[in-house]
Design a protein around this motif. Structure first.
Motif, mmCIF file in Angstrom:
data_model
loop_
_atom_site.group_PDB
_atom_site.id
_atom_site.type_symbol
_atom_site.label_atom_id
_atom_site.label_comp_id
_atom_site.label_asym_id
_atom_site.label_seq_id
_atom_site.Cartn_x
_atom_site.Cartn_y
_atom_site.Cartn_z
ATOM 1 N N ALA A 198 0.816 -1.213 0.000
ATOM 2 C CA ALA A 198 0.000 0.000 0.000
ATOM 3 C C ALA A 198 0.849 1.262 0.000
ATOM 4 O O ALA A 198 0.339 2.354 -0.271
ATOM 5 N N ALA A 199 2.134 1.120 0.290
ATOM 6 C CA ALA A 199 2.983 2.297 0.418
ATOM 7 C C ALA A 199 3.118 3.068 -0.892
ATOM 8 O O ALA A 199 3.511 4.231 -0.899
ATOM 9 N N SER A 200 2.790 2.439 -2.015
ATOM 10 C CA SER A 200 2.881 3.141 -3.294
ATOM 11 C C SER A 200 1.656 4.006 -3.566
ATOM 12 O O SER A 200 1.631 4.770 -4.520
ATOM 13 N N LYS A 201 0.627 3.890 -2.711
ATOM 14 C CA LYS A 201 -0.601 4.658 -2.903
ATOM 15 C C LYS A 201 -0.640 5.863 -1.959
ATOM 16 O O LYS A 201 0.068 5.912 -0.956
ATOM 17 N N LYS A 202 -1.501 6.810 -2.272
ATOM 18 C CA LYS A 202 -1.681 7.976 -1.414
ATOM 19 C C LYS A 202 -2.228 7.520 -0.058
ATOM 20 O O LYS A 202 -3.037 6.598 0.021
ATOM 21 N N GLN A 203 -1.780 8.185 1.001
ATOM 22 C CA GLN A 203 -2.181 7.797 2.348
ATOM 23 C C GLN A 203 -2.614 9.023 3.144
ATOM 24 O O GLN A 203 -2.123 10.127 2.930
ATOM 25 N N TYR A 204 -3.539 8.771 4.099
ATOM 26 C CA TYR A 204 -4.136 9.844 4.876
ATOM 27 C C TYR A 204 -4.058 9.472 6.354
ATOM 28 O O TYR A 204 -4.495 8.391 6.756
ATOM 29 N N LEU A 205 -3.521 10.363 7.171
ATOM 30 C CA LEU A 205 -3.510 10.172 8.615
ATOM 31 C C LEU A 205 -4.733 10.895 9.172
ATOM 32 O O LEU A 205 -4.784 12.127 9.171
ATOM 33 N N VAL A 261 -4.549 5.723 6.608
ATOM 34 C CA VAL A 261 -5.545 5.044 5.787
ATOM 35 C C VAL A 261 -5.097 5.115 4.332
ATOM 36 O O VAL A 261 -4.708 6.193 3.845
ATOM 37 N N VAL A 262 -5.134 3.993 3.655
ATOM 38 C CA VAL A 262 -4.630 3.910 2.284
ATOM 39 C C VAL A 262 -5.742 4.242 1.286
ATOM 40 O O VAL A 262 -6.896 3.834 1.453
ATOM 41 N N GLU A 263 -5.381 4.973 0.267
ATOM 42 C CA GLU A 263 -6.321 5.345 -0.794
ATOM 43 C C GLU A 263 -7.010 4.104 -1.365
ATOM 44 O O GLU A 263 -6.373 3.093 -1.654
ATOM 45 N N GLY A 264 -8.337 4.181 -1.473
ATOM 46 C CA GLY A 264 -9.103 3.098 -2.072
ATOM 47 C C GLY A 264 -9.542 2.011 -1.121
ATOM 48 O O GLY A 264 -10.195 1.062 -1.551
ATOM 49 N N THR A 265 -9.216 2.143 0.182
ATOM 50 C CA THR A 265 -9.588 1.095 1.139
ATOM 51 C C THR A 265 -10.779 1.488 1.999
ATOM 52 O O THR A 265 -11.143 0.743 2.914
ATOM 53 N N ARG A 301 0.172 12.063 2.698
ATOM 54 C CA ARG A 301 1.443 11.846 2.016
ATOM 55 C C ARG A 301 1.192 11.090 0.725
ATOM 56 O O ARG A 301 0.289 10.261 0.639
ATOM 57 N N GLU A 302 2.004 11.399 -0.254
ATOM 58 C CA GLU A 302 1.941 10.690 -1.516
ATOM 59 C C GLU A 302 2.550 9.309 -1.344
ATOM 60 O O GLU A 302 3.348 9.065 -0.429
ATOM 61 N N GLY A 303 2.190 8.390 -2.238
ATOM 62 C CA GLY A 303 2.763 7.053 -2.165
ATOM 63 C C GLY A 303 4.243 7.068 -2.476
ATOM 64 O O GLY A 303 4.773 7.994 -3.093
ATOM 65 N N ARG A 404 9.911 -3.749 0.698
ATOM 66 C CA ARG A 404 9.483 -2.557 1.421
ATOM 67 C C ARG A 404 9.370 -1.404 0.445
ATOM 68 O O ARG A 404 9.874 -1.472 -0.686
ATOM 69 N N ALA A 405 8.728 -0.355 0.908
ATOM 70 C CA ALA A 405 8.563 0.835 0.068
ATOM 71 C C ALA A 405 9.738 1.759 0.269
ATOM 72 O O ALA A 405 10.144 2.037 1.398
ATOM 73 N N GLY A 406 10.297 2.227 -0.804
ATOM 74 C CA GLY A 406 11.368 3.198 -0.708
ATOM 75 C C GLY A 406 10.826 4.561 -0.307
ATOM 76 O O GLY A 406 9.759 4.972 -0.735
ATOM 77 N N GLY A 407 11.571 5.239 0.566
ATOM 78 C CA GLY A 407 11.165 6.578 0.978
ATOM 79 C C GLY A 407 10.248 6.585 2.186
ATOM 80 O O GLY A 407 10.007 7.616 2.774
#
Length: 448
Positions: A198-205, A261-265, A301-303, A404-407
Motif C-alpha cells: 500500500a505504500a505506493s498509494k496515497k495515504q491519509y492520517l 488510511v490507504v487510498e481506495g480502502t 502523504r503521496e505514495g 518494502r517501500a522506498g522513501g
C-alpha cells in the motif's frame, strides 16, 4: 486506559486554565469541509455555569435489576460535557442525553458482569492512582481536579464510579480474551505485506468520529448529532475528547485515531471527502449506510515512488540460443529442487551441486531489475521461491526475501503485532458488550 486518561486530562487542563485560543471556521466552508484547524492544539473557551437539565428525578430506565434515575443521568451528562468541552445547546442536548444514557446502560451491564468474578475487584487505591495521574496530566493536583468537577455540579463519586468500572472492565476483557486476541506470525506477515504494497498509494492520517444510527435513534438523528458536534469542535471542543465520548468506531478509545488510511480502502464517499480535505481540516458530516462520519485530516502523504525488494537466486547458465531441449532439461532440474528451497538455504544449495550458480542480489528497486524479474519481485509472497524464469543469461529461480517501500520507513513487526492485538481485543470486547445488551432486560420508563 492510558490514552483515554491522557485525553481526559488534556480536555480538563484547558478548562482549568480557562484559556480561549481561536478555533474558527471560514465564512463559507467548502462542501467537503474546510472547517477548523488542528483541534488538539486549540483549547476551548473558559467553562460556563453548569447547565440546568429539565428531567424527572425518578427512575428513567432499568437494566435488569439496576435502576437509572434522572439524577444519575444529569451527573453523567455533566461529566460528558466536562470531558468533551461540548457546550450544551437546545439543539445538541438530546444527543448528549442519549449518549449519556447509553453509557450508563453499558456501565450498569459491566458492573453486573464484573460482580460474577469475585477475584476481580478494583481497589480504592487503584482509582485514586488513576485520578492522580489524570490530574497530573492536566497540570494540577487530584484535589483541585475533583474540586473543579464539583464546581460544575459533578460529584466526585460519579467520576470514581466510572473509573472503577472502566478499570475492572478492561481487566476482565484482557484476562478473558487475551489468548484469543493473540496474533499469529502469518497475520503479522500479511499485514506487513499489505502495508508495504500500500505504500505506493496515497495515504491519509485521519481522526474519525462515527455516529451509529442504530445507537442514536435513526439516520436523521445521527446526522443532526454530527452537525452539532462539528459546530462544537469548530468552537473549540477537542476532536479527540469528543471522539472518545461520542464515536462508535473502534478508534474511539484512542481519541478517534484511525492511523494511516490507504487510498481506495474506505467507502467511496469517505474517499471523496478525504481527497478534498486539507491537512488540519475537519469535514462536514459524511452520511454512509448505517451512520455518519466526521473526519479530521491530520496529515497526508503521496505514495512511495519506489518499491524495494530483496532477492536471492539460483540459476543454470544457458546461452540465448540454447535449444528447446536444453531449456527443458534445465527447467526440469530447477523444478525438482524448487520445493526444497528457502531464503535461508538457496545459496548453500547452489554451491553444493555442480552446474548451479547462486547469488544474493541484495535489495533493489523493482524498476531497476531485469524485466523478466519484475513480475516475481512485485507479486510473489515474501519467503517464496519462484518457478523458473528465462533470461538471456539462463534459467533462474528467484527467492523473494523481503519487500518494502522506498522513501517510507518499513513497518516494525512488533508494532504491527501490538496494533493487531489491540484491534482483536477491542473487537472481542465490543462483541462481549453486544451480547450482554442482547441478553439484558432493559426497560425505559414513559417519556424517555
Amino acid at each position: 486506559m492510558r490514552f483515554q486518561r491522557y485525553m481526559t486530562g488534556a480536555a480538563l487542563a484547558a478548562l482549568l486554565a480557562g484559556s480561549a485560543m481561536a478555533q474558527t471556521a471560514p465564512q463559507q466552508p467548502a462542501a467537503a469541509g474546510t472547517l477548523n484547524p488542528a483541534a488538539e492544539q486549540a483549547p476551548a473557551a473558559a467553562p460556563q455555569a453548569a447547565p440546568q437539565f429539565q428531567m424527572a428525578d425518578g427512575v428513567l430506565a432499568t437494566v435488569n435489576d439496576s435502576v437509572i434515575t434522572g439524577y444519575d443521568l444529569r451527573q453523567r451528562m455533566l461529566l460528558l460535557i466536562a470531558m468533551t468541552q461540548v457546550q450544551p445547546t437546545q439543539e445538541n442536548l438530546p444527543a448528549i442525553q442519549q449518549e449519556a444514557l447509553n453509557a450508563l446502560i453499558d456501565e450498569r451491564l459491566q458492573i453486573q458482569e464484573l460482580a460474577n468474578y469475585e477475584d476481580l475487584r478494583v481497589s480504592d487505591e487503584e482509582v485514586n492512582q488513576e485520578i492522580s495521574a489524570m490530574a497530573q496530566e492536566a497540570g494540577t493536583t487530584a484535589e483541585a481536579y475533583l474540586a473543579f468537577l464539583q464546581q460544575g455540579g459533578i460529584r466526585p463519586a460519579t467520576l470514581r464510579e466510572q473509573i472503577r468500572t472502566q478499570i475492572g472492565w478492561q481487566q476482565l476483557v484482557g484476562g478473558r480474551f487475551q489468548s484469543r486476541a493473540r496474533v499469529s506470525k502469518g497475520a503479522v506477515d500479511a499485514a506487513m505485506r499489505q502495508m508495504s504494497e500500500a505504500a505506493s498509494k496515497k495515504q491519509y492520517l485521519i481522526g474519525e468520529i462515527y455516529i451509529d444510527a442504530n445507537r442514536v435513534g435513526g439516520q436523521q438523528a445521527a446526522m443532526n448529532g454530527a452537525n452539532q458536534l462539528v459546530q462544537q469542535m469548530v468552537q473549540g471542543a477537542p476532536f479527540q475528547a469528543v471522539a472518545q465520548q461520542f464515536s462508535s468506531a473502534p478508534s474511539a478509545p484512542r481519541g478517534g485515531d484511525a492511523g494511516w488510511v490507504v487510498e481506495g480502502t474506505v467507502h467511496p464517499t469517505l474517499q471523496a471527502a478525504m481527497d478534498q480535505l486539507g491537512v488540519g481540516q475537519l469535514s462536514r458530516p459524511i452520511p454512509v449506510e448505517g451512520g455518519v462520519y466526521i473526519v479530521y485530516m491530520r496529515d497526508k502523504r503521496e505514495g512511495a515512488a519506489t518499491s524495494l525488494v530483496s532477492l536471492k537466486q539460483i540459476m543454470v547458465e544457458l546461452p540465448e540460443g540454447a535449444t528447446e531441449a536444453q531449456v527443458q532439461a534445465a527447467s526440469q532440474r530447477l523444478e525438482s529442487i524448487q520445493p526444497q528451497l528457502t531464503c535461508d538455504n538457496i545459496l548453500t544449495r547452489a554451491t553444493s551441486e555442480q552446474g548451479l550458480l547462486g547469488a544474493d542480489l541484495g535489495e533493489s528497486d523493482v524498476q531497476n531489475l531485469a524485466p523478466q524479474f519484475q513480475q516475481v519481485a512485485r507479486s510473489a509472497e515474501i519467503g517464496t521461491v519462484s518457478s523458473p524464469v528465462r533470461t538471456p543469461l539462463g534459467l533462474h529461480l528467484l527467492a523473494v526475501c523481503g519487500r518494502r517501500a522506498g522513501g517510507i520507513q518499513a513497518p516494525d513487526a512488533r508494532a504491527v503485532e501490538n496494533n493487531l492485538f489491540r484491534q482483536n481485543l477491542a473487537t472481542l470486547g465490543r462483541r462481549y458488550m453486544r451480547d450482554l445488551r442482547d441478553d439484558a432486560l432493559i426497560e425505559y420508563k414513559a417519556g424517555q
